[in-house]
Design a protein around this motif. Structure first.
Motif, mmCIF file in Angstrom:
data_model
loop_
_atom_site.group_PDB
_atom_site.id
_atom_site.type_symbol
_atom_site.label_atom_id
_atom_site.label_comp_id
_atom_site.label_asym_id
_atom_site.label_seq_id
_atom_site.Cartn_x
_atom_site.Cartn_y
_atom_site.Cartn_z
ATOM 1 N N ARG A 90 9.937 16.365 -35.332
ATOM 2 C CA ARG A 90 10.171 17.140 -34.109
ATOM 3 C C ARG A 90 8.874 17.348 -33.334
ATOM 4 O O ARG A 90 8.838 17.239 -32.108
ATOM 5 C CB ARG A 90 10.781 18.493 -34.456
ATOM 6 C CG ARG A 90 12.207 18.438 -34.973
ATOM 7 C CD ARG A 90 12.654 19.791 -35.505
ATOM 8 N NE ARG A 90 12.595 20.817 -34.464
ATOM 9 C CZ ARG A 90 12.526 22.118 -34.703
ATOM 10 N NH1 ARG A 90 12.478 22.565 -35.943
ATOM 11 N NH2 ARG A 90 12.512 22.978 -33.724
ATOM 12 N N LEU A 94 7.959 16.138 -29.461
ATOM 13 C CA LEU A 94 7.499 17.117 -28.468
ATOM 14 C C LEU A 94 6.162 16.711 -27.857
ATOM 15 O O LEU A 94 5.914 16.960 -26.672
ATOM 16 C CB LEU A 94 7.393 18.495 -29.117
ATOM 17 C CG LEU A 94 8.730 19.198 -29.368
ATOM 18 C CD1 LEU A 94 8.575 20.329 -30.383
ATOM 19 C CD2 LEU A 94 9.303 19.730 -28.057
ATOM 20 N N LEU A 118 15.590 15.653 -30.701
ATOM 21 C CA LEU A 118 15.169 16.946 -31.248
ATOM 22 C C LEU A 118 16.352 17.668 -31.897
ATOM 23 O O LEU A 118 16.221 18.263 -32.963
ATOM 24 C CB LEU A 118 14.560 17.811 -30.150
ATOM 25 C CG LEU A 118 13.195 17.365 -29.621
ATOM 26 C CD1 LEU A 118 12.822 18.160 -28.378
ATOM 27 C CD2 LEU A 118 12.128 17.528 -30.694
ATOM 28 N N GLU A 122 16.774 18.721 -35.807
ATOM 29 C CA GLU A 122 16.982 20.130 -36.122
ATOM 30 C C GLU A 122 18.200 20.341 -37.011
ATOM 31 O O GLU A 122 18.260 21.301 -37.782
ATOM 32 C CB GLU A 122 17.126 20.931 -34.826
ATOM 33 C CG GLU A 122 16.931 22.421 -35.003
ATOM 34 C CD GLU A 122 16.743 23.152 -33.693
ATOM 35 O OE1 GLU A 122 16.765 24.391 -33.710
ATOM 36 O OE2 GLU A 122 16.583 22.484 -32.650
#
Length: 410
Positions: A90, A94, A118, A122
């Motif tokens: 993740r 980002l 993402l 998650e």
């Protein structure tokens, strides 16, 4: 300082719990920043209500697609290591998104792809993280542990994160997403310090067989089955309304970017009130009645927001909704963790996850279409009518939750 740490994370819960709590609060701060920065970035690239709702939908779609697989994987592998690896992934995504924003190369299509990746990561991180707490603390301390975890979610994810994310976005969108990347990576480092007890050795069959086993267990356990059906039903309506919340806040209520961040802050204030009153409430109200009251509160929330155009009216409504969300979330997670055997925690949690996000994905699609046709208040009217219907249909089934610990294992 030691007295504060003892109140926040009692020593009887163990060092592993403290590392888990620190990781959770750190990651939640990053998620809170993204909670405001993400919709603001999408809204800066397009004003189409359907695309705005689609941005919410692509984050809610991965749990529906991969939730069951995540549950089976969680019950097969080192859960701590899975959280670490997925959080590092993740953070890498980002960083790429931050560079795209900083160099003005970001597009709505690129944002949607990043949000989907993402969201997929998650799914595995959240499903595995929820199984760590029952492994680290005694069953009788699960309510305390969940309350502390939820306290961090309320204070840093809901209260501090969104205004900070909105403020960073106004300074420069890249700053907001860069901060999220750093915090997610730090959360991975913290959770890596946890030492888990030896895992139970069980016979493993094909993945699809283990997934079916999780479904079968839920189907035969009245309390957990009721919770899954309830969260699916109410997330249909919640997803429809909240998928266009950024447009509702900025257009209907006339709030700016900072004001949108304060919407989540108002819900967090309600969550803090829920934290303060939770022990008192649960000592006097049965779990079944507590959930019934919550459903009525959520239904009336949608009605109030559909009617008002004033931020001074809407903000107190968001506060009440935030209190309801804390009480509901803490209660439902504790009921599930107490009821589910350790070796099934991942798979049963994934069934709940699919129910949660299945409702959100379908609701987000409905919300976008309704908003295109009837304006930004349309999804809130839909949410009120749908929630009222679901309250009537599911009211009697909530009696199962009141005796969750007494239900025989399937």
């Amino acid at each position: 300082m030691s007295r504060i740490s003892e109140v926040v994370a009692p020593s009887r819960l163990g060092l592993g719990f403290r590392w888990l709590l620190a990781s959770s609060w750190t990651s939640n701060l990053g998620d809170g920043i993204a909670l405001a920065a993400g919709p603001l970035l999408v809204a800066s690239l397009t004003r189409d209500p359907f695309l705005v709702s689609l941005a919410a939908g692509v984050q809610w779609l991965p749990p529906l697609l991969f939730g069951l697989l995540a549950g089976a994987v969680t019950d097969r592998v080192d859960r701590r290591l899975l959280v670490v690896l997925v959080d590092l992934l993740r953070a890498a995504v980002l960083v790429v998104l931050t560079l795209a924003v900083a160099t003005d190369l970001v597009t709505i299509a690129g944002v949607l792809v990043a949000l989907f990746v993402l969201g997929t990561a998650e799914v595995f991180a959240d499903n595995s993280s929820q199984t760590l707490l029952p492994t680290l603390v005694h069953r009788d301390d699960l309510a305390v542990g969940n309350a502390r975890m939820m306290t961090g979610f309320i204070t840093v994810n809901q209260l501090a994160g969104p205004p900070l994310g909105a403020a960073l976005f106004t300074v420069g969108a890249a700053w907001a997403f860069g901060a999220v990347a750093v915090l997610v990576a730090l959360g991975a480092v913290l959770v890596s310090r946890i030492v888990l007890p030896p895992a139970e050795r069980t016979e493993r069959g094909p993945v699809h067989t283990e997934i079916v086993e999780g479904f079968r267990w839920v189907r035969h356990h009245p309390a957990v089955r009721t919770l899954v059906l309830t969260i699916f039903s109410f997330n249909l309506t919640f997803g429809a309304a909240w998928s266009v919340l950024v447009l509702y806040a900025t257009q209907r209520l006339g709030l700016g970017e900072i004001g949108f961040g304060l919407v989540t802050t108002a819900q967090a204030v309600g969550g803090i009130l829920g934290i303060a009153a939770y022990g008192w409430i649960t000592a006097r109200v049965s779990l079944g009645n507590l959930l019934r009251v919550g459903l009525v509160v959520e239904t009336l929330t949608h009605l109030a927001l559909a009617l008002t155009t004033s931020p001074w009216v809407a903000m107190p409504v968001f506060v009440v909704f935030g209190a309801h969300a804390f009480v509901w979330g803490t209660t439902s997670v504790t009921v599930r963790q107490r009821a589910v055997p350790r070796h099934l925690q991942g798979r049963v949690g994934s069934v709940n996850l699919v129910g949660t996000f299945g409702g959100l994905v379908i609701g987000a699609g409905i919300g976008g279409l309704v908003a295109q046709r009837f304006g930004v208040t349309g999804p809130f009217w839909f949410a009120f009518a749908g929630s009222a219907l679901f309250v009537v249909l599911i009211w009697g089934q909530l009696r199962h939750v009141a005796h969750a610990d007494e239900a025989p294992p399937a």
